[in-house]
Write a protein that holds these residues in place. Structure first.
Motif, PDB file in Angstrom:
ATOM      1  N   GLY A 120       5.437  -8.756  -5.767  1.00  0.00           N
ATOM      2  CA  GLY A 120       5.393  -7.573  -4.658  1.00  0.00           C
ATOM      3  C   GLY A 120       5.597  -6.568  -5.827  1.00  0.00           C
ATOM      4  O   GLY A 120       5.029  -5.375  -5.532  1.00  0.00           O
ATOM      5  N   GLY A 121       5.946  -6.992  -7.246  1.00  0.00           N
ATOM      6  CA  GLY A 121       6.809  -6.041  -8.041  1.00  0.00           C
ATOM      7  C   GLY A 121       7.408  -4.410  -7.251  1.00  0.00           C
ATOM      8  O   GLY A 121       7.935  -4.597  -6.370  1.00  0.00           O
ATOM      9  N   GLY A 122       6.758  -3.275  -7.420  1.00  0.00           N
ATOM     10  CA  GLY A 122       7.773  -1.988  -7.663  1.00  0.00           C
ATOM     11  C   GLY A 122       8.799  -2.080  -7.959  1.00  0.00           C
ATOM     12  O   GLY A 122       9.531  -2.556  -8.847  1.00  0.00           O
ATOM     13  N   ALA A 166       3.306  -3.608  -4.332  1.00  0.00           N
ATOM     14  CA  ALA A 166       2.085  -4.079  -3.622  1.00  0.00           C
ATOM     15  C   ALA A 166       1.513  -4.411  -2.747  1.00  0.00           C
ATOM     16  O   ALA A 166       2.199  -5.036  -1.786  1.00  0.00           O
ATOM     17  CB  ALA A 166       1.520  -5.760  -4.335  1.00  0.00           C
ATOM     18  N   GLU A 167       0.931  -3.691  -1.984  1.00  0.00           N
ATOM     19  CA  GLU A 167       0.630  -4.217  -0.456  1.00  0.00           C
ATOM     20  C   GLU A 167      -1.260  -4.792  -0.490  1.00  0.00           C
ATOM     21  O   GLU A 167      -1.772  -5.220  -1.490  1.00  0.00           O
ATOM     22  CB  GLU A 167       0.090  -2.640   0.003  1.00  0.00           C
ATOM     23  N   HIS A 168      -1.067  -5.535   0.555  1.00  0.00           N
ATOM     24  CA  HIS A 168      -2.459  -6.601   0.961  1.00  0.00           C
ATOM     25  C   HIS A 168      -2.884  -5.707   1.570  1.00  0.00           C
ATOM     26  O   HIS A 168      -2.957  -5.247   2.694  1.00  0.00           O
ATOM     27  CB  HIS A 168      -1.153  -7.837   2.053  1.00  0.00           C
ATOM     28  N   ALA A 169      -4.453  -6.719   1.477  1.00  0.00           N
ATOM     29  CA  ALA A 169      -5.481  -5.852   2.631  1.00  0.00           C
ATOM     30  C   ALA A 169      -5.221  -6.537   3.912  1.00  0.00           C
ATOM     31  O   ALA A 169      -4.867  -7.779   4.202  1.00  0.00           O
ATOM     32  CB  ALA A 169      -7.368  -6.527   1.772  1.00  0.00           C
ATOM     33  N   ALA A 170      -5.984  -5.823   5.436  1.00  0.00           N
ATOM     34  CA  ALA A 170      -6.021  -6.758   6.576  1.00  0.00           C
ATOM     35  C   ALA A 170      -6.256  -7.692   6.746  1.00  0.00           C
ATOM     36  O   ALA A 170      -7.421  -8.354   5.817  1.00  0.00           O
ATOM     37  CB  ALA A 170      -6.690  -5.566   7.429  1.00  0.00           C
ATOM     38  N   LEU A 171      -6.182  -8.569   7.597  1.00  0.00           N
ATOM     39  CA  LEU A 171      -6.406 -10.610   8.371  1.00  0.00           C
ATOM     40  C   LEU A 171      -7.398  -9.977   8.790  1.00  0.00           C
ATOM     41  O   LEU A 171      -6.994  -9.471   9.430  1.00  0.00           O
ATOM     42  CB  LEU A 171      -5.071 -10.630   7.759  1.00  0.00           C
TER      43      LEU A 171
END
Length: 378
Positions: free
Chosen positions: A125-127, A147-152
């Motif tokens: 995810g980093g940051g 890092a953000e994930h897209a919707a599932l």
């Protein structure tokens, strides 16, 4: 009071709160917090068996975002960062929560105010992050740039026929037999023998604000002993509580809660868990503070986790409600709160913890401990 302070409202009036704050009682917010976090990011645990942890996670409704030899990263269906980290270790324990900062500069302000440093995260995810310790000794991370994930694909709430409104005609209603898909992390509840110190620390450093206070019957003059605390997003609503804390003889994790689509998803997901051999701790019911429909389960490492749906959302104008603490006051409807949920099952370990807390320099004394025990049986 500042001239630009928000106009306040009181949705508590006439419900669970006898009245609002009295003169000189805790205001439920800090006048000049260091920063204002915008949400809870994730929770971190240590567990000895990652395979077993992953099996339960999938049955409970999490999605695996990533897996390494030493860690399991779990997420919900809504877009955003992962919501749980399970690290491999020799014994099960809770490490602590992570909160989301609004921007990178907030990390610098927080680090300067606490004498800490901002670090680049070397893992999934980093940051960047700042590592803190709250007055209870619980590690707290504040992060930004993860890092953000897209919707599932998510479970769709079932269309309901209510009264004169008919959303479903010539169609039957069948909730799918599957796990209730976790959408996101909602909140974590912590116990601490230094409740007032810890409360003030979170309000000052993270800019959280109180939605509801609970106090011990006959001891309101001594101040609150539980707080349901939300993020201050200004006019943008936030969950009724992102963090809840209560005074208790032990320190650390009580439970965490994860949003699902609706009551059918929650109930059908509970049936799925029961058929897989997991144990319900308490539910199904509807809470008073926060109004969530809830269902509590024990995972294989005995951590208490909650499915919830239909919770309250408050903006920054809502001032704290005040009510007496009691087990019967935890729900509007549903079965009575269990001893397992309340952590009140008699045992030598519980007695040792209580006696040990009374010997330490904290906010517990015999009168408060007696009142806590009475509240959990009332």
């Amino acid at each position: 009071m500042n001239s630009d302070a928000p106009t306040t409202s009181d949705p508590h009036k006439g419900l669970h709160s006898q009245d609002g704050a009295r003169q000189d009682e805790h205001p439920g917010r800090h006048r000049q917090p260091v920063i204002k976090v915008v949400d809870i990011a994730w929770l971190e645990f240590v567990k000895p068996d990652l395979e077993r942890a992953e099996t339960f996670a999938r049955d409970f409704g999490f999605t695996v975002a990533a897996r390494t030899p030493g860690a399991l990263y779990l997420r919900g269906t809504l877009p955003g960062v992962h919501c749980m980290v399970v690290r491999k270790g020799p014994a099960s324990r809770f490490l602590g929560p992570a909160f989301l900062a609004a921007d990178r500069a907030d990390l610098d302000r927080l680090a300067e105010a606490t004498g800490r440093r901002v670090h680049a995260s070397p893992e999934y995810g980093g940051g960047h992050l700042v590592d803190l310790i709250d007055p209870s000794g619980i590690p707290v991370r504040v992060v930004h740039g993860v890092a953000e994930h897209a919707a599932l694909p998510a479970q769709r709430p079932l269309p309901l026929n209510t009264g004169a409104r008919h959303a479903r005609v010539n169609a039957t209603q069948r909730a799918p037999h599957e796990p209730a898909r976790v959408e996101r992390l909602g909140h974590v509840v912590l116990s601490t023998p230094v409740f007032r110190q810890a409360l003030d620390w979170y309000l000052r450093h993270l800019g959280l604000i109180v939605s509801d206070f609970l106090y011990l019957d006959g001891q309101r003059h001594r101040g609150p002993t539980m707080a349901f605390i939300r993020c201050d997003r200004g006019s943008r609503p936030a969950d009724h509580h992102t963090l809840a804390m209560h005074l208790g003889p032990d320190t650390g994790y009580v439970h965490s809660a994860y949003q699902v689509a609706d009551l059918d998803a929650l109930a059908a997901g509970g049936e799925f868990l029961a058929q897989r051999g997991y144990r319900r701790s308490w539910g199904i019911g509807r809470h008073i503070q926060g109004s969530q429909i809830f269902d509590y389960w024990r995972d294989p490492d005995r951590f208490l986790v909650e499915h919830f749906t239909d919770g309250d959302l408050f903006d920054h104008t809502v001032e704290p409600g005040w009510a007496a603490m009691s087990a019967s006051g935890l729900a509007q409807w549903g079965p009575p709160a269990t001893r397992d949920f309340l952590g009140a099952t008699p045992s030598p370990a519980l007695l040792r913890t209580a006696l040990g807390a009374l010997r330490q320099d904290n906010e517990l004394d015999p009168a408060r401990l007696t009142a806590l025990m009475k509240a959990m049986n009332s």
